[in-house]
Design an enzyme around this catalytic site. Structure first.
Site, PDB file in Angstrom:
ATOM      1  N   CYS A   1       0.821  -1.216   0.000  1.00 49.50           N
ATOM      2  CA  CYS A   1       0.000   0.000   0.000  1.00 49.50           C
ATOM      3  C   CYS A   1       0.850   1.258   0.000  1.00 49.50           C
ATOM      4  O   CYS A   1       0.332   2.356  -0.102  1.00 49.50           O
ATOM      5  CB  CYS A   1      -0.931   0.083   1.190  1.00 49.50           C
TER       6      CYS A   1
ATOM      7  N   CYS B   1      -5.230   6.428   4.274  1.00 42.68           N
ATOM      8  CA  CYS B   1      -4.134   5.563   3.830  1.00 42.68           C
ATOM      9  C   CYS B   1      -2.817   5.855   4.525  1.00 42.68           C
ATOM     10  O   CYS B   1      -1.958   4.991   4.587  1.00 42.68           O
ATOM     11  CB  CYS B   1      -3.968   5.609   2.313  1.00 42.68           C
TER      12      CYS B   1
END
Lengths: 145, 418
Positions: free
Chosen positions: A33, A102
């Site tokens: 990620c 995120c």
């Protein structure tokens, strides 16, 4: 895009590095990620005597890591446990919406380090699984919309 | 960000490692002008002053609607047709084959959507590649939702669509093949001539998104053998908001917008005459530059690519080593993240871009880098530096001075690779 405080902590990060013999180690995120936060703490009399971080990620990831170390250095473990990802973001005068999901994991990394200290097993390889502590990104994507 | 940030970062850098500081930063500290290096020409280019001067009269004096009968309108109409000739000349097309659009995205949408709809009775299959711009990929996905069959071709590790891959994907009912000429992220140039010829074997029409190649390398529709081609003005020192679709005579496209009969009934809406004039002038200047056959930009690109690889370990260049846009450098740095690199570069006056998730506005890194077979973590560390006609060897050397310590310091901050 970023607040001045975020840019300040990104360009001038506090408490970067490692602790020689850490009492607690926490790590969250994964390279897939694009964010990994690694925090090490030294604890004395239930106080965070020293704290260091290393982070792979964007400016928000680095700034939140830097900010969380500054917020808890010298504080008690109880106080440190009260800190959330949201309060870290607020201390930085906010983050862009997408980054809230995120790249705002620094408090999680800190809590992992405290948990690790309390368990009495300060292993330098403490990998928690999953970005955003979720199996997939669907809720992040929804929030983004 | 302000000056203070840069200085504070500099102090931080010294605390972490004390690297040799780039000389430019010392001059900054003394309050001198910092060097500005724009290396994001694949995103957009500055309007050439010659182009701007050509456009201004069409905002102020000759402001008529090119559809009007009066002399103002007719003057504008003549300027529009002159611009059409200039653009056609750059592409080796006839002026009657050029439709002005609001840009590359609109040209892509019009080409794909109207051609597929006009031919849907006979052929329902469309082919594209995995590394297309979203203007193509998302349009193809839309067509697939409308009931068309879509095949997305993979590319090899250098970003090339292999002819054999296309050959096996073609079907008797393939209506259209759309493969970009040059890739915006990694710079790879496709062998469009061969891909178009293969497509024609089954009677499919060939479209190429040439937004990144027009003006940078020779693009001749006849040499390439394409039926449809999209181009954009702002990639070749022209204004934003104008582009064109080349449609070979006889290729059945249609209007994408409902409205008036502008552009021979193929693009409704009052024509952006100043924009077209600017695009035409930019095309003329681009043609002059291409005729000079100057290899400076190619050499600057090679110097930068080589310099980065030599100075920074755990780094890989992406895209094709030879068949690539001149002046385009695409690189992935392991253990660090692209947005961080961009912001650090920006603090030194260097403007570049990245395919990391943080810069794509989504949670996924660039689909192009993933299609090349790069892992997510490698793709997150991507940086693209695209040079233009005004970049110099000093610019390249400045980047080579500034970039290695930036990567080194971000890596020291990273828990990976240690």
């Amino acid at each position: 895009m970023y607040s001045q405080k975020v840019m300040d902590h990104f360009m001038n990060p506090r408490n970067v590095g490692k602790i020689e013999l850490p009492d607690g180690v926490g790590e969250v995120g994964n390279p897939t990620c694009g964010d990994i936060m690694h925090i090490e703490i030294e604890v004395q009399d239930d106080l965070i005597k020293d704290i260091k971080f290393r982070t792979f990620g964007c400016a928000a990831a680095i700034a939140t890591s830097s900010m969380v170390t500054e917020m808890v250095k010298g504080k008690s473990l109880e106080e440190a446990e009260m800190i959330t990802n949201r309060t870290v973001a607020e201390a930085l005068d906010g983050l862009p919406p997408l980054k809230m999901h995120c790249s705002n994991l620094a408090a999680d990394a800190l809590h992992e380090a405290i948990k690790n200290y309390r368990s009495g097993d300060a292993s330098p390889t403490c990998f928690s699984k999953g970005c955003c502590k979720q199996e997939d990104h669907s809720s992040c994507e929804k929030a983004e919309e | 960000m302000g000056t203070s940030c840069r200085c504070k970062w500099l102090q931080a850098v010294r605390r972490i490692e004390r690297p040799a500081r780039p000389r430019q930063m010392e001059s900054k500290k003394g309050g001198h002008q910092m060097r500005t290096v724009y290396m994001d020409h694949s995103a957009t280019t500055p309007v050439d002053p010659v182009v701007l001067n050509a456009m201004i009269p069409y905002y102020t004096d000759i402001y008529g609607n090119s559809s009007s009968v009066h002399s103002q309108g007719q003057k504008a109409a003549r300027a529009l047709e002159n611009a059409r000739e200039q653009v056609a000349s750059l592409l080796g097309a006839s002026p009657g084959e050029i439709i002005f659009t609001a840009g590359g995205t609109e040209a892509d949408n019009q080409a794909l959507i109207t051609y597929m709809n006009n031919n849907r009775e006979k052929r329902r299959h469309i082919i594209t590649s995995a590394i297309e711009h979203h203007a193509i990929l998302h349009t193809c996905e839309h067509l697939a939702k409308q009931g068309f069959d879509l095949t997305v071709l993979p590319v090899n590790s250098e970003g090339t669509v292999e002819p054999q891959t296309l050959r096996t994907a073609l079907r008797p009912d393939t209506a259209l093949v759309s493969i970009m000429h040059a890739n915006n992220e990694v710079g790879t140039i496709q062998d469009i001539k061969e891909l178009a010829a293969i497509s024609h074997e089954v009677g499919a029409v060939f479209h190429t998104d040439a937004v990144q190649s027009v003006g940078k390398i020779p693009v001749n529709v006849k040499d390439l053998g394409v039926d449809l081609l999209s181009a954009s003005s702002h990639k070749l020192y022209g204004p934003k908001g104008i582009g064109c679709l080349y449609a070979k005579k006889g290729v059945r496209i249609g209007s994408y917008l409902y409205g008036g009969g502008h552009e021979r009934n193929l693009r409704a809406g009052t024509v952006n005459v100043p924009g077209a004039v600017g695009f035409g002038k930019a095309a003329e200047l681009a043609q002059q530059r291409l005729n000079q056959n100057d290899s400076t930009l190619w050499e600057l690109g090679q110097r930068l690519r080589r310099g980065i690889i030599e100075a920074i370990p755990n780094t890989r260049l992406t895209g094709h080593p030879i068949n690539r846009l001149p002046g385009s450098v695409s690189v992935c740095f392991e253990y660090v993240e692209g947005e961080s690199i961009l912001l650090m570069l920006d603090s030194y006056g260097i403007m570049a871009s990245s395919g990391s998730a943080c810069t794509s506005g989504s949670l996924e890194p660039s689909h192009v880098l993933l299609a090349l077979g790069l892992s997510h973590e490698i793709a997150h560390g991507s940086v693209r530096l695209t040079m233009g006609k005004d970049n110099t060897i000093e610019d390249v050397d400045y980047v080579l001075e500034v970039l290695p310590p930036i990567i080194k310091n971000l890596r020291m901050m990273s828990p990976l690779g240690q």
